[in-house]
Design a protein around this motif. Structure first.
Motif, PDB file in Angstrom:
ATOM      1  N   LEU A   9       0.832  -1.204   0.000  1.00 41.07           N
ATOM      2  CA  LEU A   9       0.000   0.000   0.000  1.00 41.07           C
ATOM      3  C   LEU A   9       0.867   1.254   0.000  1.00 41.07           C
ATOM      4  O   LEU A   9       1.916   1.306   0.667  1.00 41.07           O
ATOM      5  N   ASP A  10       0.419   2.252  -0.735  1.00 41.90           N
ATOM      6  CA  ASP A  10       1.055   3.569  -0.744  1.00 41.90           C
ATOM      7  C   ASP A  10       0.717   4.257   0.575  1.00 41.90           C
ATOM      8  O   ASP A  10      -0.458   4.482   0.873  1.00 41.90           O
ATOM      9  N   ARG A  15      -2.987   8.713   0.235  1.00 40.85           N
ATOM     10  CA  ARG A  15      -3.415   7.356  -0.086  1.00 40.85           C
ATOM     11  C   ARG A  15      -3.665   6.475   1.145  1.00 40.85           C
ATOM     12  O   ARG A  15      -4.211   5.381   1.017  1.00 40.85           O
ATOM     13  N   PRO A 212      -3.527  -0.656  -4.070  1.00 43.79           N
ATOM     14  CA  PRO A 212      -2.891   0.625  -4.439  1.00 43.79           C
ATOM     15  C   PRO A 212      -3.427   1.210  -5.734  1.00 43.79           C
ATOM     16  O   PRO A 212      -3.691   2.413  -5.820  1.00 43.79           O
ATOM     17  N   ASP A 216      -5.616   4.788  -6.463  1.00 44.40           N
ATOM     18  CA  ASP A 216      -5.265   5.766  -7.498  1.00 44.40           C
ATOM     19  C   ASP A 216      -6.460   6.039  -8.402  1.00 44.40           C
ATOM     20  O   ASP A 216      -6.732   7.189  -8.769  1.00 44.40           O
TER      21      ASP A 216
END
Length: 282
Positions: A9-10, A15, A212, A216
């Motif tokens: 995960l970012d 995020r 992720p 986005d």
């Protein structure tokens, strides 16, 4: 490093974030709770259940599954992973023939702290879907299919009301590193808009294991928490959620249950009125 199905995960501020718990002052204000649920898609209710009730069921679960080789003989009550091979056939038999239809599980999922709360919150007599799911995830399991993939519940509940509410109960302390549930911030608004437009009427399936990329796409944050025994999450059928991988340093198995309540006067999905069983197709 936080992962889900092996994807990292970012953790940048745009995020990843933390879930907001309902303040104590709002807990008995039904209008405020509804406003929060409509805005956020979830209600994070800390210490909603007696921790001893939750921990007691956790002990019962792992004591029942001890003969399978799942738990360490010295850590059965805590659910410490044995780290070796597990008898899958025996696990399925004990889970689907004893635990799921058993009195202990029924007592937990219909406890007054749960049933009476839903009756109060929904302002009506309530119905608990008989299909209730218990999940355990061993530490170190990784790769697609080990953690719950991103999804929203309505795709599995097409035959009933879209006003059904889910309650996710961590059965024991469940930090992010133990594989807790994560919610895609604000995703229910987009999902509801697409549902109204008729563009999301898909077969029952997850959206993706790639959290992720989905963040986005939505330009949104995954929201996580370090849950404690007694905490619960109540969420709408439209909010996208998933779980993180279990990398617990103490080798504790992640255990949780998913249950669903609705007004008895709303349409009920008939497919959810039998006990959960292996291969039920939902």
């Amino acid at each position: 490093m936080i992962t889900s199905n092996g994807y990292i995960l970012d953790e940048s501020p745009g995020r990843l974030g933390r879930l907001d718990a309902v303040p104590v002052g709002e807990r008995r204000d039904r209008d405020a709770l509804w406003q929060r649920l409509r805005r956020d898609g979830y209600l994070y209710l800390t210490q909603h259940l007696d921790a001893d009730l939750v921990e007691g069921f956790r002990r019962y679960y792992f004591e029942t599954l001890a003969p399978t080789g799942l738990v360490d003989v010295d850590g059965i009550h805590e659910g410490v992973d044995a780290g070796g091979p597990v008898d899958g056939a025996l696990t399925r038999r004990l889970l689907f023939d004893e635990i799921v239809p058993g009195d202990r599980y029924a007592a937990l999922t219909t406890h007054p702290s749960i049933r009476d709360w839903f009756r109060w919150f929904l302002g009506d007599d309530v119905h608990l879907h008989r299909r209730r799911i218990i999940r355990h995830t061993r530490p170190g399991e990784s790769g697609i299919g080990t953690a719950t993939q991103a999804h929203y519940d309505l795709v599995y509940l097409r035959e009933g009301t879209d006003r059904v509410l889910s309650m996710w109960i961590p059965l024991g302390d469940c930090s992010v590193e133990t594989g807790g549930l994560a919610y895609l911030e604000g995703s229910h608004h987009r999902v509801m808009a697409q549902e109204r437009a008729g563009t999301l009427r898909l077969p029952a399936a997850s959206i993706t294991a790639d959290l992720p990329s989905l963040a986005d796409e939505y330009d949104a944050r995954w929201l996580v928490a370090d849950y404690r025994a007694g905490d619960v999450m109540v969420h709408s059928a439209h909010i996208v959620h998933a779980s993180t991988d279990n990398v617990d340093p103490r080798s504790r198995i992640r255990l949780s249950t998913d249950i669903r309540y609705q007004r008895v006067s709303d349409p009920i999905d008939w497919r959810w009125q039998e006990h959960w069983f292996e291969g039920d197709g939902l």
